[in-house]
Write a protein that holds these residues in place. Structure first.
Motif, PDB file in Angstrom:
ATOM      1  N   HIS A  50       0.854  -1.179   0.000  1.00  0.00           N
ATOM      2  CA  HIS A  50       0.000   0.000   0.000  1.00  0.00           C
ATOM      3  C   HIS A  50       0.894   1.234   0.000  1.00  0.00           C
ATOM      4  O   HIS A  50       1.702   1.424   0.913  1.00  0.00           O
ATOM      5  N   VAL A  51       0.798   2.062  -1.035  1.00  0.00           N
ATOM      6  CA  VAL A  51       1.667   3.231  -1.175  1.00  0.00           C
ATOM      7  C   VAL A  51       1.198   4.321  -0.208  1.00  0.00           C
ATOM      8  O   VAL A  51       0.075   4.812  -0.331  1.00  0.00           O
ATOM      9  N   PRO A  52       2.059   4.733   0.741  1.00  0.00           N
ATOM     10  CA  PRO A  52       1.599   5.657   1.776  1.00  0.00           C
ATOM     11  C   PRO A  52       1.770   7.138   1.438  1.00  0.00           C
ATOM     12  O   PRO A  52       1.175   7.984   2.103  1.00  0.00           O
ATOM     13  N   ASP A  64      -2.285   3.873  -3.733  1.00  0.00           N
ATOM     14  CA  ASP A  64      -2.192   2.794  -4.717  1.00  0.00           C
ATOM     15  C   ASP A  64      -1.923   1.461  -4.029  1.00  0.00           C
ATOM     16  O   ASP A  64      -1.180   1.384  -3.039  1.00  0.00           O
ATOM     17  N   ARG A  65      -2.517   0.409  -4.584  1.00  0.00           N
ATOM     18  CA  ARG A  65      -2.235  -0.964  -4.162  1.00  0.00           C
ATOM     19  C   ARG A  65      -1.409  -1.622  -5.265  1.00  0.00           C
ATOM     20  O   ARG A  65      -1.825  -1.651  -6.424  1.00  0.00           O
ATOM     21  N   VAL A  66      -0.247  -2.139  -4.877  1.00  0.00           N
ATOM     22  CA  VAL A  66       0.736  -2.608  -5.840  1.00  0.00           C
ATOM     23  C   VAL A  66       1.010  -4.093  -5.644  1.00  0.00           C
ATOM     24  O   VAL A  66       1.184  -4.551  -4.504  1.00  0.00           O
ATOM     25  N   ALA A 198       8.046  -4.451  -7.692  1.00  0.00           N
ATOM     26  CA  ALA A 198       6.668  -4.025  -7.930  1.00  0.00           C
ATOM     27  C   ALA A 198       6.350  -4.203  -9.409  1.00  0.00           C
ATOM     28  O   ALA A 198       7.059  -3.668 -10.263  1.00  0.00           O
ATOM     29  N   ARG A 199       5.289  -4.949  -9.704  1.00  0.00           N
ATOM     30  CA  ARG A 199       4.942  -5.274 -11.095  1.00  0.00           C
ATOM     31  C   ARG A 199       3.864  -4.369 -11.672  1.00  0.00           C
ATOM     32  O   ARG A 199       3.858  -4.086 -12.867  1.00  0.00           O
ATOM     33  N   GLY A 200       2.931  -3.943 -10.817  1.00  0.00           N
ATOM     34  CA  GLY A 200       1.852  -3.119 -11.340  1.00  0.00           C
ATOM     35  C   GLY A 200       0.902  -2.679 -10.249  1.00  0.00           C
ATOM     36  O   GLY A 200       0.901  -3.235  -9.142  1.00  0.00           O
ATOM     37  N   VAL A 201       0.098  -1.675 -10.575  1.00  0.00           N
ATOM     38  CA  VAL A 201      -0.921  -1.163  -9.657  1.00  0.00           C
ATOM     39  C   VAL A 201      -2.237  -1.854  -9.988  1.00  0.00           C
ATOM     40  O   VAL A 201      -2.681  -1.837 -11.136  1.00  0.00           O
ATOM     41  N   PHE A 202      -2.862  -2.475  -8.968  1.00  0.00           N
ATOM     42  CA  PHE A 202      -4.146  -3.136  -9.219  1.00  0.00           C
ATOM     43  C   PHE A 202      -5.326  -2.366  -8.639  1.00  0.00           C
ATOM     44  O   PHE A 202      -6.480  -2.720  -8.889  1.00  0.00           O
TER      45      PHE A 202
END
Length: 214
Positions: A50-52, A64-66, A198-202
């Motif tokens: 979780h991007v803070p 963002d959730r990654v 990190a592969r991607g934002v879902f």
């Protein structure tokens, strides 16, 4: 009068306890194995972050959730730094989740330089081994396999001049160069401290589910 025959009775509560014990013997072991496999998968194969903050804008936004690939740099025994089998080495341009050398907090930043690289950073603009990564003003930085668009609305942050990265370490920076607590403050990061790529934002706040490849 015929004497009555006593009917044996179980102590109160013994029947429920017996059923619980039978259930644990029958179902407990498979359940424990399943939970163990879930822990191993979460710790060694894939996880999410979780991007803070906005330190990686515009690539990543707050909230963002990654998806994080825990196999990218080798599969490790859960809760340890022991590697079961090695993976690729971190590469320039990778967005990674790692343990901060400062306080152990898990952070997400971009690897901008690896062992042997000479780094110069002026007003937020990178040069690696004497070559500017951006082809011109306002253009993204080109890491070869990836490009990074920068946010310089808060300036470029501290400069770097002539830093040579030792083997086994990497330099990480945020794409929001003037608003990122990164390697310019806490120093270089050991490659072994990187949990995954990190592969991607879902999930993005305001947009909901989707997939944005990094």
């Amino acid at each position: 009068m015929t004497p009555s025959t006593a009917v044996p009775t179980s102590p109160p509560g013994s029947a429920p306890r017996g059923r619980v014990r039978r259930w644990l013997r029958r179902e407990g072991l498979p359940l424990a194995v399943m939970l163990l496999l879930l822990v191993v998968a979460r710790s060694s194969l894939a996880n999410h972050y979780h991007v803070p903050s906005g330190s990686m804008e515009p690539t990543l936004m707050p909230g963002d959730r990654v998806v994080v690939d825990m196999r990218a740099y080798g599969v490790r025994v859960p809760m340890t730094s022991w590697t079961l089998w090695p993976g690729d080495a971190p590469a320039r341009g990778d967005v990674v989740v790692f343990r901060s050398p400062g306080d152990g907090t898990r952070l997400i930043k971009r690897v901008v330089a690896v062992g042997g690289d000479r780094v110069d950073l002026t007003d937020g603009h990178l040069s690696i081994n004497g070559r500017p990564l951006a082809r011109g003003p306002g253009l993204p930085e080109d890491f070869g396999t990836r490009e990074a668009r920068l946010d310089l609305d808060a300036g470029g942050g501290p400069d770097i001049h002539g830093l040579v990265v030792p083997a086994g370490q990497v330099l990480v920076l945020g794409d929001h160069r003037g608003a990122s607590l990164d390697g310019r403050y806490f120093g270089l990061v050991d490659s072994d401290s990187i949990y995954g790529q990190a592969r991607g934002v879902f999930w993005r706040r305001g947009d909901g589910p989707g997939w944005r490849r990094l």
